[in-house]
Design a protein around this motif. Structure first.
Motif, short mmCIF file in Angstrom:
data_model
loop_
_atom_site.label_atom_id
_atom_site.label_comp_id
_atom_site.label_asym_id
_atom_site.label_seq_id
_atom_site.Cartn_x
_atom_site.Cartn_y
_atom_site.Cartn_z
N UNK A 213 17.67 -1.22 13.65
CA UNK A 213 16.77 -0.93 12.54
C UNK A 213 15.44 -0.36 13.01
N UNK A 214 14.95 -0.82 14.19
CA UNK A 214 13.65 -0.35 14.68
C UNK A 214 13.68 1.14 15.01
N UNK A 215 14.85 1.63 15.50
CA UNK A 215 14.96 3.05 15.80
C UNK A 215 15.03 3.85 14.51
N UNK A 216 15.79 3.36 13.56
CA UNK A 216 15.90 4.03 12.27
C UNK A 216 14.54 4.12 11.59
N UNK A 217 13.75 3.05 11.72
CA UNK A 217 12.41 3.06 11.11
C UNK A 217 11.53 4.15 11.75
N UNK A 218 11.64 4.29 13.07
CA UNK A 218 10.85 5.31 13.75
C UNK A 218 11.28 6.70 13.32
N UNK A 224 7.48 10.22 14.60
CA UNK A 224 8.59 9.77 15.44
C UNK A 224 8.12 9.16 16.76
N UNK A 225 7.12 8.32 16.68
CA UNK A 225 6.59 7.66 17.88
C UNK A 225 6.67 6.16 17.75
#
Length: 230
Positions: A213-218, A224-225
Motif C-alpha cells: 500500500x505504501x508504494x501505491x500511495x507514493x 512520486x517521492x
C-alpha cells in the motif's frame, strides 16, 4: 639497489591500492590525499636511494653472512618509520571502509570484499610481526605481498569485477541515498536496490505492487517521492 627497488614497489603499491579502493568500494579520496601520498613517497624514495650517505632512512646497515644467504641487517630510521606509518594507515583505512561497505553489498560483492580484507589482513599481520623483530634480519614482505596480490586478483578475476553486470548494477544503483524499484509491465517488482530495501523492508522480488500500500500511495502522488521517517 635491490633494497631500493623494494621500496619503489611498495610506494607504487600504496598509491594503486588507494585508487583500487576508491573504485572498488566507492571510497571517496580527495586530491589532497593523493598529493600527500606523492610527497611522502618522494621523501621515502629519495631517502632509500641515498641511504648510504645519511642515517635518516637507516641509522645503521650491516651485511650479515650467516644463515642461508647474505643479507643486510638494518636499524630503522625516521624515514623508514614514515613509510611504514603510511603503509599502516592506508591498509587500515581500506580495511575499515571494506567492512563498512560489507553489509550494504550484494553477495558477489561481499565475496570480493572478503578476499580483499583477507589479503590486506595478512599484510598487516606481517607488518606487526616485522615491527616486533620476530623475523630478525630476514624480510618476508615479498611473501606477504604475493599473498595479498593473489587475493586481490581472485577478487577481480574469479568474480569478474570489471566485466560483471552484477558489479555494474551494484556500483551504479546501490551506492547512494535514493531508493530504486523496477517493475515489469505486469506491475511485478523485478529489481530493488539496497536503499529501497531500507525504505521498504517488506519488499521482495516477484511481489505485486498492489501488495504494498505504501508504494501505491507514493505512485498516486504528483512528485512520486518517498522519504524514510527517522
Amino acid at each position: 639497489n635491490g633494497l631500493a627497488v623494494q621500496y619503489f614497489g611498495q610506494c607504487g603499491f600504496l598509491v594503486a591500492l588507494l585508487w583500487f579502493a576508491q573504485e572498488f568500494i566507492n571510497l571517496k579520496v580527495s586530491r589532497q590525499v593523493y598529493i600527500g601520498q606523492a610527497i611522502v613517497n618522494t621523501v621515502v624514495m629519495i631517502g632509500v636511494m641515498t641511504a648510504e650517505w645519511h642515517r635518516l632512512f637507516y641509522t645503521s646497515m650491516v651485511i650479515e653472512t650467516g644463515g642461508m644467504y647474505n643479507r643486510i641487517s638494518c636499524t630503522d630510521g625516521i624515514i623508514w618509520w614514515l613509510h611504514y606509518v603510511h603503509f599502516f594507515l592506508v591498509f587500515t583505512v581500506v580495511i575499515v571502509c571494506c567492512l563498512k561497505k560489507y553489509h550494504k553489498s550484494n553477495q558477489i560483492q561481499k565475496k570480493r570484499i572478503k578476499y580483499i580484507v583477507t589479503g590486506l589482513g595478512v599484510m598487516m599481520i606481517e607488518l606487526v610481526m616485522k615491527a616486533t623483530g620476530i623475523f630478525g634480519s630476514y624480510n618476508p614482505v615479498s611473501i606477504a605481498l604475493t599473498f595479498t596480490m593473489f587475493c586481490m586478483m581472485m577478487a577481480l578475476v574469479k568474480y569478474g569485477y570489471f566485466a560483471s553486470l552484477d558489479a555494474a548494477m551494484d556500483n551504479a544503483l546501490n551506492h547512494g541515498k535514493e531508493g530504486l524499484l523496477i517493475m515489469d509491465a505486469a506491475d511485478t517488482i523485478v529489481f530493488y536496490n539496497q536503499r529501497a530495501k531500507v525504505l521498504l523492508p517488506g519488499i521482495e522480488k516477484g511481489d505485486m505492487l498492489e501488495e504494498h500500500a505504501e508504494i501505491m500511495d507514493v505512485l498516486k502522488m504528483d512528485h512520486h517521492t518517498c522519504r524514510l521517517r527517522e
